[in-house]
Design a protein around this motif. Structure first.
Motif, PDB file in Angstrom:
ATOM      1  N   LEU A  99       6.933 -17.159   3.620  1.00 34.22           N
ATOM      2  CA  LEU A  99       5.636 -17.780   3.874  1.00 34.22           C
ATOM      3  C   LEU A  99       4.570 -17.463   2.837  1.00 34.22           C
ATOM      4  CD1 LEU A  99       5.543 -17.139   7.719  1.00 34.22           C
ATOM      5  CD2 LEU A  99       6.204 -19.236   6.523  1.00 34.22           C
ATOM      6  N   LEU A 100       4.613 -16.246   2.265  1.00 30.13           N
ATOM      7  CA  LEU A 100       3.585 -15.910   1.281  1.00 30.13           C
ATOM      8  C   LEU A 100       4.041 -14.883   0.265  1.00 30.13           C
ATOM      9  CD1 LEU A 100       1.891 -13.075   2.436  1.00 30.13           C
ATOM     10  CD2 LEU A 100       1.288 -14.793   4.079  1.00 30.13           C
ATOM     11  N   TRP A 101       3.312 -14.882  -0.844  1.00 29.73           N
ATOM     12  CA  TRP A 101       3.541 -13.964  -1.958  1.00 29.73           C
ATOM     13  C   TRP A 101       2.285 -13.114  -2.093  1.00 29.73           C
ATOM     14  CZ3 TRP A 101       0.583 -13.477  -6.382  1.00 29.73           C
ATOM     15  CH2 TRP A 101       1.125 -12.724  -7.421  1.00 29.73           C
ATOM     16  N   MET A 102       2.461 -11.815  -2.309  1.00 27.99           N
ATOM     17  CA  MET A 102       1.315 -10.927  -2.463  1.00 27.99           C
ATOM     18  C   MET A 102       1.533  -9.989  -3.642  1.00 27.99           C
ATOM     19  SD  MET A 102       0.584 -10.173   1.563  1.00 27.99           S
ATOM     20  CE  MET A 102      -0.812  -9.096   1.331  1.00 27.99           C
ATOM     21  N   GLU A 103       0.413  -9.608  -4.266  1.00 28.41           N
ATOM     22  CA  GLU A 103       0.471  -8.696  -5.408  1.00 28.41           C
ATOM     23  C   GLU A 103      -0.716  -7.755  -5.355  1.00 28.41           C
ATOM     24  OE1 GLU A 103       1.100  -9.310 -10.094  1.00 28.41           O
ATOM     25  OE2 GLU A 103      -0.832 -10.043  -9.368  1.00 28.41           O
ATOM     26  N   VAL A 104      -0.453  -6.477  -5.588  1.00 31.23           N
ATOM     27  CA  VAL A 104      -1.514  -5.505  -5.799  1.00 31.23           C
ATOM     28  C   VAL A 104      -1.487  -5.122  -7.267  1.00 31.23           C
ATOM     29  CG1 VAL A 104      -1.654  -4.612  -3.449  1.00 31.23           C
ATOM     30  CG2 VAL A 104      -0.023  -3.602  -5.033  1.00 31.23           C
ATOM     31  N   GLU A 105      -2.673  -4.900  -7.832  1.00 31.36           N
ATOM     32  CA  GLU A 105      -2.758  -4.586  -9.251  1.00 31.36           C
ATOM     33  C   GLU A 105      -3.886  -3.596  -9.488  1.00 31.36           C
ATOM     34  OE1 GLU A 105      -2.857  -7.001 -13.491  1.00 31.36           O
ATOM     35  OE2 GLU A 105      -3.515  -8.009 -11.675  1.00 31.36           O
ATOM     36  N   ALA A 128       0.844  -1.209   0.000  1.00 32.33           N
ATOM     37  CA  ALA A 128       0.000   0.000   0.000  1.00 32.33           C
ATOM     38  C   ALA A 128       0.874   1.252   0.000  1.00 32.33           C
ATOM     39  CB  ALA A 128      -0.927  -0.008   1.207  1.00 32.33           C
ATOM     40  N   ASP A 129       1.953   1.224   0.766  1.00 31.96           N
ATOM     41  CA  ASP A 129       2.876   2.345   0.824  1.00 31.96           C
ATOM     42  C   ASP A 129       3.551   2.566  -0.528  1.00 31.96           C
ATOM     43  OD1 ASP A 129       4.053   4.387   2.462  1.00 31.96           O
ATOM     44  OD2 ASP A 129       5.934   3.264   2.346  1.00 31.96           O
ATOM     45  N   THR A 130       3.956   1.474  -1.178  1.00 32.71           N
ATOM     46  CA  THR A 130       4.562   1.561  -2.515  1.00 32.71           C
ATOM     47  C   THR A 130       3.586   2.184  -3.505  1.00 32.71           C
ATOM     48  OG1 THR A 130       5.961  -0.356  -2.095  1.00 32.71           O
ATOM     49  CG2 THR A 130       5.601   0.230  -4.396  1.00 32.71           C
ATOM     50  N   MET A 131       2.331   1.730  -3.467  1.00 33.39           N
ATOM     51  CA  MET A 131       1.327   2.286  -4.392  1.00 33.39           C
ATOM     52  C   MET A 131       1.116   3.777  -4.135  1.00 33.39           C
ATOM     53  SD  MET A 131       0.456  -0.026  -6.562  1.00 33.39           S
ATOM     54  CE  MET A 131      -1.187  -0.101  -7.267  1.00 33.39           C
ATOM     55  N   LYS A 132       1.108   4.170  -2.880  1.00 33.51           N
ATOM     56  CA  LYS A 132       0.932   5.585  -2.534  1.00 33.51           C
ATOM     57  C   LYS A 132       2.085   6.412  -3.086  1.00 33.51           C
ATOM     58  CE  LYS A 132      -0.469   6.156   1.668  1.00 33.51           C
ATOM     59  NZ  LYS A 132      -0.416   6.294   3.146  1.00 33.51           N
ATOM     60  N   GLN A 133       3.310   5.893  -2.966  1.00 35.34           N
ATOM     61  CA  GLN A 133       4.485   6.605  -3.464  1.00 35.34           C
ATOM     62  C   GLN A 133       4.471   6.739  -4.991  1.00 35.34           C
ATOM     63  OE1 GLN A 133       8.041   4.763  -1.912  1.00 35.34           O
ATOM     64  NE2 GLN A 133       7.310   4.906   0.189  1.00 35.34           N
ATOM     65  N   GLU A 158       4.086   9.546  -9.788  1.00 37.45           N
ATOM     66  CA  GLU A 158       4.916   9.171 -10.936  1.00 37.45           C
ATOM     67  C   GLU A 158       4.125   8.606 -12.114  1.00 37.45           C
ATOM     68  OE1 GLU A 158       8.165   6.682  -9.667  1.00 37.45           O
ATOM     69  OE2 GLU A 158       8.265   7.753  -7.760  1.00 37.45           O
ATOM     70  N   LEU A 159       2.859   8.269 -11.893  1.00 40.61           N
ATOM     71  CA  LEU A 159       2.081   7.619 -12.945  1.00 40.61           C
ATOM     72  C   LEU A 159       1.024   8.551 -13.518  1.00 40.61           C
ATOM     73  CD1 LEU A 159       1.485   4.169 -11.223  1.00 40.61           C
ATOM     74  CD2 LEU A 159       3.083   4.658 -13.062  1.00 40.61           C
ATOM     75  N   MET A 160       0.667   8.331 -14.760  1.00 34.66           N
ATOM     76  CA  MET A 160      -0.452   9.041 -15.374  1.00 34.66           C
ATOM     77  C   MET A 160      -1.737   8.493 -14.769  1.00 34.66           C
ATOM     78  SD  MET A 160       0.984  10.782 -17.997  1.00 34.66           S
ATOM     79  CE  MET A 160       0.577  10.699 -19.708  1.00 34.66           C
ATOM     80  N   ASP A 161      -2.807   9.264 -14.803  1.00 32.82           N
ATOM     81  CA  ASP A 161      -4.080   8.857 -14.198  1.00 32.82           C
ATOM     82  C   ASP A 161      -4.576   7.514 -14.700  1.00 32.82           C
ATOM     83  OD1 ASP A 161      -4.108  11.046 -12.605  1.00 32.82           O
ATOM     84  OD2 ASP A 161      -5.545  12.180 -13.807  1.00 32.82           O
ATOM     85  N   GLU A 162      -4.393   7.249 -15.991  1.00 30.70           N
ATOM     86  CA  GLU A 162      -4.951   6.026 -16.571  1.00 30.70           C
ATOM     87  C   GLU A 162      -3.976   4.850 -16.549  1.00 30.70           C
ATOM     88  OE1 GLU A 162      -2.874   8.365 -19.644  1.00 30.70           O
ATOM     89  OE2 GLU A 162      -4.447   8.893 -18.220  1.00 30.70           O
ATOM     90  N   GLU A 163      -2.786   5.057 -15.971  1.00 29.74           N
ATOM     91  CA  GLU A 163      -1.769   4.010 -15.932  1.00 29.74           C
ATOM     92  C   GLU A 163      -2.026   3.010 -14.807  1.00 29.74           C
ATOM     93  OE1 GLU A 163       2.876   4.343 -16.731  1.00 29.74           O
ATOM     94  OE2 GLU A 163       2.006   6.271 -16.200  1.00 29.74           O
ATOM     95  N   LYS A 164      -2.116   1.732 -15.195  1.00 28.96           N
ATOM     96  CA  LYS A 164      -2.250   0.669 -14.201  1.00 28.96           C
ATOM     97  C   LYS A 164      -0.875   0.108 -13.891  1.00 28.96           C
ATOM     98  CE  LYS A 164      -6.857  -1.197 -14.721  1.00 28.96           C
ATOM     99  NZ  LYS A 164      -7.640  -2.417 -14.936  1.00 28.96           N
ATOM    100  N   ILE A 165      -0.752  -0.460 -12.691  1.00 31.52           N
ATOM    101  CA  ILE A 165       0.535  -1.026 -12.288  1.00 31.52           C
ATOM    102  C   ILE A 165       0.293  -2.267 -11.428  1.00 31.52           C
ATOM    103  CG2 ILE A 165       0.691   0.409 -10.213  1.00 31.52           C
ATOM    104  CD1 ILE A 165       3.765   0.544 -10.895  1.00 31.52           C
ATOM    105  N   ALA A 166       1.265  -3.152 -11.410  1.00 30.25           N
ATOM    106  CA  ALA A 166       1.242  -4.308 -10.512  1.00 30.25           C
ATOM    107  C   ALA A 166       2.539  -4.286  -9.703  1.00 30.25           C
ATOM    108  CB  ALA A 166       1.138  -5.604 -11.305  1.00 30.25           C
ATOM    109  N   CYS A 167       2.415  -4.504  -8.397  1.00 31.15           N
ATOM    110  CA  CYS A 167       3.575  -4.587  -7.509  1.00 31.15           C
ATOM    111  C   CYS A 167       3.437  -5.855  -6.689  1.00 31.15           C
ATOM    112  CB  CYS A 167       3.612  -3.408  -6.536  1.00 31.15           C
ATOM    113  SG  CYS A 167       3.919  -1.835  -7.304  1.00 31.15           S
ATOM    114  N   GLU A 168       4.551  -6.519  -6.459  1.00 26.58           N
ATOM    115  CA  GLU A 168       4.490  -7.720  -5.627  1.00 26.58           C
ATOM    116  C   GLU A 168       5.502  -7.647  -4.501  1.00 26.58           C
ATOM    117  OE1 GLU A 168       6.507 -11.171  -7.921  1.00 26.58           O
ATOM    118  OE2 GLU A 168       4.994 -10.374  -9.282  1.00 26.58           O
ATOM    119  N   ALA A 169       5.215  -8.405  -3.453  1.00 26.48           N
ATOM    120  CA  ALA A 169       6.100  -8.521  -2.302  1.00 26.48           C
ATOM    121  C   ALA A 169       6.017  -9.969  -1.839  1.00 26.48           C
ATOM    122  CB  ALA A 169       5.679  -7.573  -1.192  1.00 26.48           C
TER     123      ALA A 169
END
Length: 121
Positions: free
Chosen positions: A75-81, A51-56, A60-71
């Protein structure tokens, strides 16, 4: 501390320190999985980090730009998209039970807030 389950539209998260193996719980209205203390700790930590990465990235991104970040942890893998202000979350449990789950974008703000306060109560 007593058993605690917080829920909102499309999400659930819980903590029960009085059980021997699975103290945590994450899920939606339709599914849930119990997690060990270490797994729920990683879940909350990685969710906050993503969530912090997405906020940062907002500036840097255009309004219509989508992004995926993973951590990932051992024990586990997570991704926001999605967009920095609106994104879905997916996780895969790497150990033991090998489970997978996903939350839609509208569920994330409530889940994020509850995860941040899970063990504060």
């Amino acid at each position: 501390m007593e058993r605690l389950i917080k829920s909102g539209e499309g999400w659930r998260i819980g903590w029960n320190p009085h059980t021997s193996e699975f103290q945590g719980l994450v899920g939606t209205d339709d599914w849930a999985i119990e997690l060990t203390a270490a797994e729920i700790d990683d879940f909350c930590r990685l969710l906050a980090k993503l969530a912090d990465t997405m906020k940062q990235l907002t500036a840097e991104l255009m309004d219509e730009e989508k992004i995926a970040c993973e951590a990932e942890s051992d024990l586990l893998w997570m991704e926001v998209e999605g967009y920095p202000h609106e994104y879905s979350l997916r996780f895969i449990l790497n150990s033991g039970r090998c489970a997978e789950g996903k939350w839609p974008a509208p569920a994330i703000p409530g889940l994020l807030q509850a995860a941040g306060m899970l063990k504060v109560f």
